[in-house]
Scaffold this active site. Structure first.
Site, mmCIF file in Angstrom:
data_model
loop_
_atom_site.group_PDB
_atom_site.id
_atom_site.type_symbol
_atom_site.label_atom_id
_atom_site.label_comp_id
_atom_site.label_asym_id
_atom_site.label_seq_id
_atom_site.Cartn_x
_atom_site.Cartn_y
_atom_site.Cartn_z
ATOM 1 C CB ILE A 229 10.825 27.771 -8.874
ATOM 2 C CG1 ILE A 229 11.897 27.323 -10.385
ATOM 3 C CG2 ILE A 229 9.441 26.493 -7.960
ATOM 4 C CD1 ILE A 229 12.383 26.200 -9.389
ATOM 5 N NE ARG A 307 18.776 22.221 -1.528
ATOM 6 C CZ ARG A 307 19.010 22.008 -2.999
ATOM 7 N NH1 ARG A 307 19.285 21.536 -4.521
ATOM 8 N NH2 ARG A 307 20.974 21.174 -2.744
ATOM 9 C CG ASP A 331 10.910 16.543 -5.697
ATOM 10 O OD1 ASP A 331 11.243 15.442 -5.720
ATOM 11 O OD2 ASP A 331 11.561 16.571 -6.109
ATOM 12 C CD GLU A 336 17.624 15.408 -1.556
ATOM 13 O OE1 GLU A 336 18.005 15.607 -2.377
ATOM 14 O OE2 GLU A 336 16.421 16.013 -1.071
ATOM 15 C CG HIS A 376 16.326 16.034 -5.634
ATOM 16 N ND1 HIS A 376 16.296 16.640 -5.035
ATOM 17 C CD2 HIS A 376 16.053 16.951 -6.436
ATOM 18 C CE1 HIS A 376 17.035 17.593 -4.397
ATOM 19 N NE2 HIS A 376 16.855 18.209 -5.885
ATOM 20 C CB ALA A 378 10.548 18.289 -8.279
ATOM 21 C CG PHE A 379 15.538 17.929 -12.219
ATOM 22 C CD1 PHE A 379 16.270 17.789 -13.071
ATOM 23 C CD2 PHE A 379 15.606 17.094 -10.566
ATOM 24 C CE1 PHE A 379 16.574 16.535 -13.335
ATOM 25 C CE2 PHE A 379 15.772 15.799 -11.281
ATOM 26 C CZ PHE A 379 16.625 16.101 -12.308
#
Length: 413
Positions: A229, A307, A331, A336, A376, A378-379
């Protein structure tokens, strides 16, 4: 998606070929639904309760065999944290090889582990709890394999699971460009005040004051972590025209001519944007803390699509209050687990259990006008979701056929 409700909060939904129903085992008042392929006969509704007629095998009740299954279609899998986007993008791929897969919206924890009773394997996501206690519950229910539908495994006690005879595998890479593009998008949106400008226009405010940004061309960007990444992000930044610095304990030769590897201290002191792409390990926990922030340039921006635990949130808030940082785009968030992937828009003061998980520190962070957070996501691209499902099928297949696990997670020494 068509839904109908009956008394006692019983809920049935039909989502394409899937039939969703609130399972008896899940505590009342939640939306932890269990999903199974079509083949469940229409339920009969009475005035006071719902009675079910289901096809055999719905709840994974068969005894777990000590040896691998005779054929792949026999493998029983419980897929946790399986919300609608999972069904839309991944269920067909999983069911084509493993038709005895149960999709559960419930997050895996010590209370919901019983939903995997009689299953050979579970598939879990980034915020599922796979601690030693949960591992013991899974083992009692017959589970022998945990497949992560993500790369991170910091919420998995790998040693404890291995001691219980449970193997763990992950998806080490899945369309790294998806996460890299999101990180650069966050930096652009934060820098050019895109969210603030959009909200103004919605309100009928077309003024320009307070929306000044900076050109990214010829700025210095620091990449902490140059795995798949980080490498993709570095190339995007290079294409924009930025000077790209990088730091990693293992420099990537593929980035020759793209980045200049420097010490972490040099990177922090010289970068206008610091983008985090390293795994969460004891050595990287709070890699961005008060000391590291103090060494950064005035007005620098922190971008975290790695993370949550990479950033000390309290130190970040202090730096935003002091005006040391120009902003932060994230993100992920270090706490979280109780927030992301949940809907808090319909609060009731009577639901104290929900109110207790609401995070004051997060609300303080979000109150700053120069902070941008996505949950979360981004993926979350078609390409990444397809790759995750395909690698999950590979991991399950290797487990079921007693092959070496290509993506096995081993305990850290």
């Amino acid at each position: 998606m068509a839904c109908s409700t009956w008394s006692h909060s019983t809920l049935i939904c039909r989502i394409g070929p899937y039939h969703a129903q609130a399972p008896d085992q899940v505590r009342r008042g939640t939306t932890d639904w269990a999903f199974k392929p079509a083949g469940i006969r229409q339920s009969r509704i009475s005035s006071t309760r719902l009675t079910r007629e289901v096809s055999p095998g719905m709840a994974c009740r068969a005894a777990v065999q000590a040896s691998p299954v005779a054929k792949l279609s026999d493998l029983k899998v419980a897929c946790f944290s399986a919300h609608k986007y999972v069904l839309d993008a991944q269920s067909e791929i999983l069911l084509s090889t493993f038709p005895k897969t149960t999709f559960l919206a419930a997050t895996l924890d010590v209370d919901t582990a019983k939903l995997a009773e009689g299953c050979d394997a579970v598939l879990v996501f980034v915020n599922d709890d796979v601690s030693a206690e949960v591992g013991q519950a899974l083992q009692r229910n017959g589970v022998r394999f945990v497949g992560m539908r993500c790369a991170g495994f910091d919420r998995v006690d790998v040693q404890a699971l291995n001691d219980l005879g449970i193997k763990v595998a992950r998806v080490p890479t899945y369309s790294p460009e998806s996460v890299a593009e999101h990180s650069v998008s966050l930096a652009m949106a934060l820098n050019r005040n895109l969210v603030k400008a959009h909200i103004r226009v919605l309100q009928g405010n077309f003024t320009l004051s307070g929306l000044i940004g900076r050109e990214l061309n010829r700025k210095t960007v620091g990449i902490l972590g140059t795995g798949a990444i980080g490498t993709a992000a570095a190339r995007i930044w290079k294409g924009i025209g930025a000077t790209v610095l990088a730091h990693d304990i293992r420099p990537n030769p593929e980035l020759d001519g793209v980045v200049k590897y420097v010490s972490k201290e040099q990177l922090l002191s010289q970068s206008d944007f610091v983008s985090l792409h390293c795994p969460l390990l004891p050595s990287t926990f709070h890699i961005i803390d008060g000391d590291s922030i103090s060494s950064m340039k005035e007005g620098a921006m922190v971008i975290n699509c790695g993370r949550g635990g990479l950033v000390d949130t309290a130190a970040l808030i202090d730096a935003l209050e002091d005006g040391k940082l120009g902003g932060a785009a994230m993100d992920v968030y270090e706490n979280e687990g109780n927030l992301f992937f949940q809907d808090f828009t319909q609060y009731s003061h009577k639901d104290r259990s929900q109110m207790k998980v609401f995070d004051r520190q997060f609300q303080l962070l979000m109150s700053f006008p120069n902070v941008l957070v996505t949950p979360h996501t981004a993926f979350l691209t078609e390409e990444a979701l397809k790759a995750i499902a395909e690698t999950s099928v590979q991991n399950l297949t290797e487990f079921a056929t007693n092959q070496p696990l290509s993506n096995e997670v081993k305990p850290t020494k």
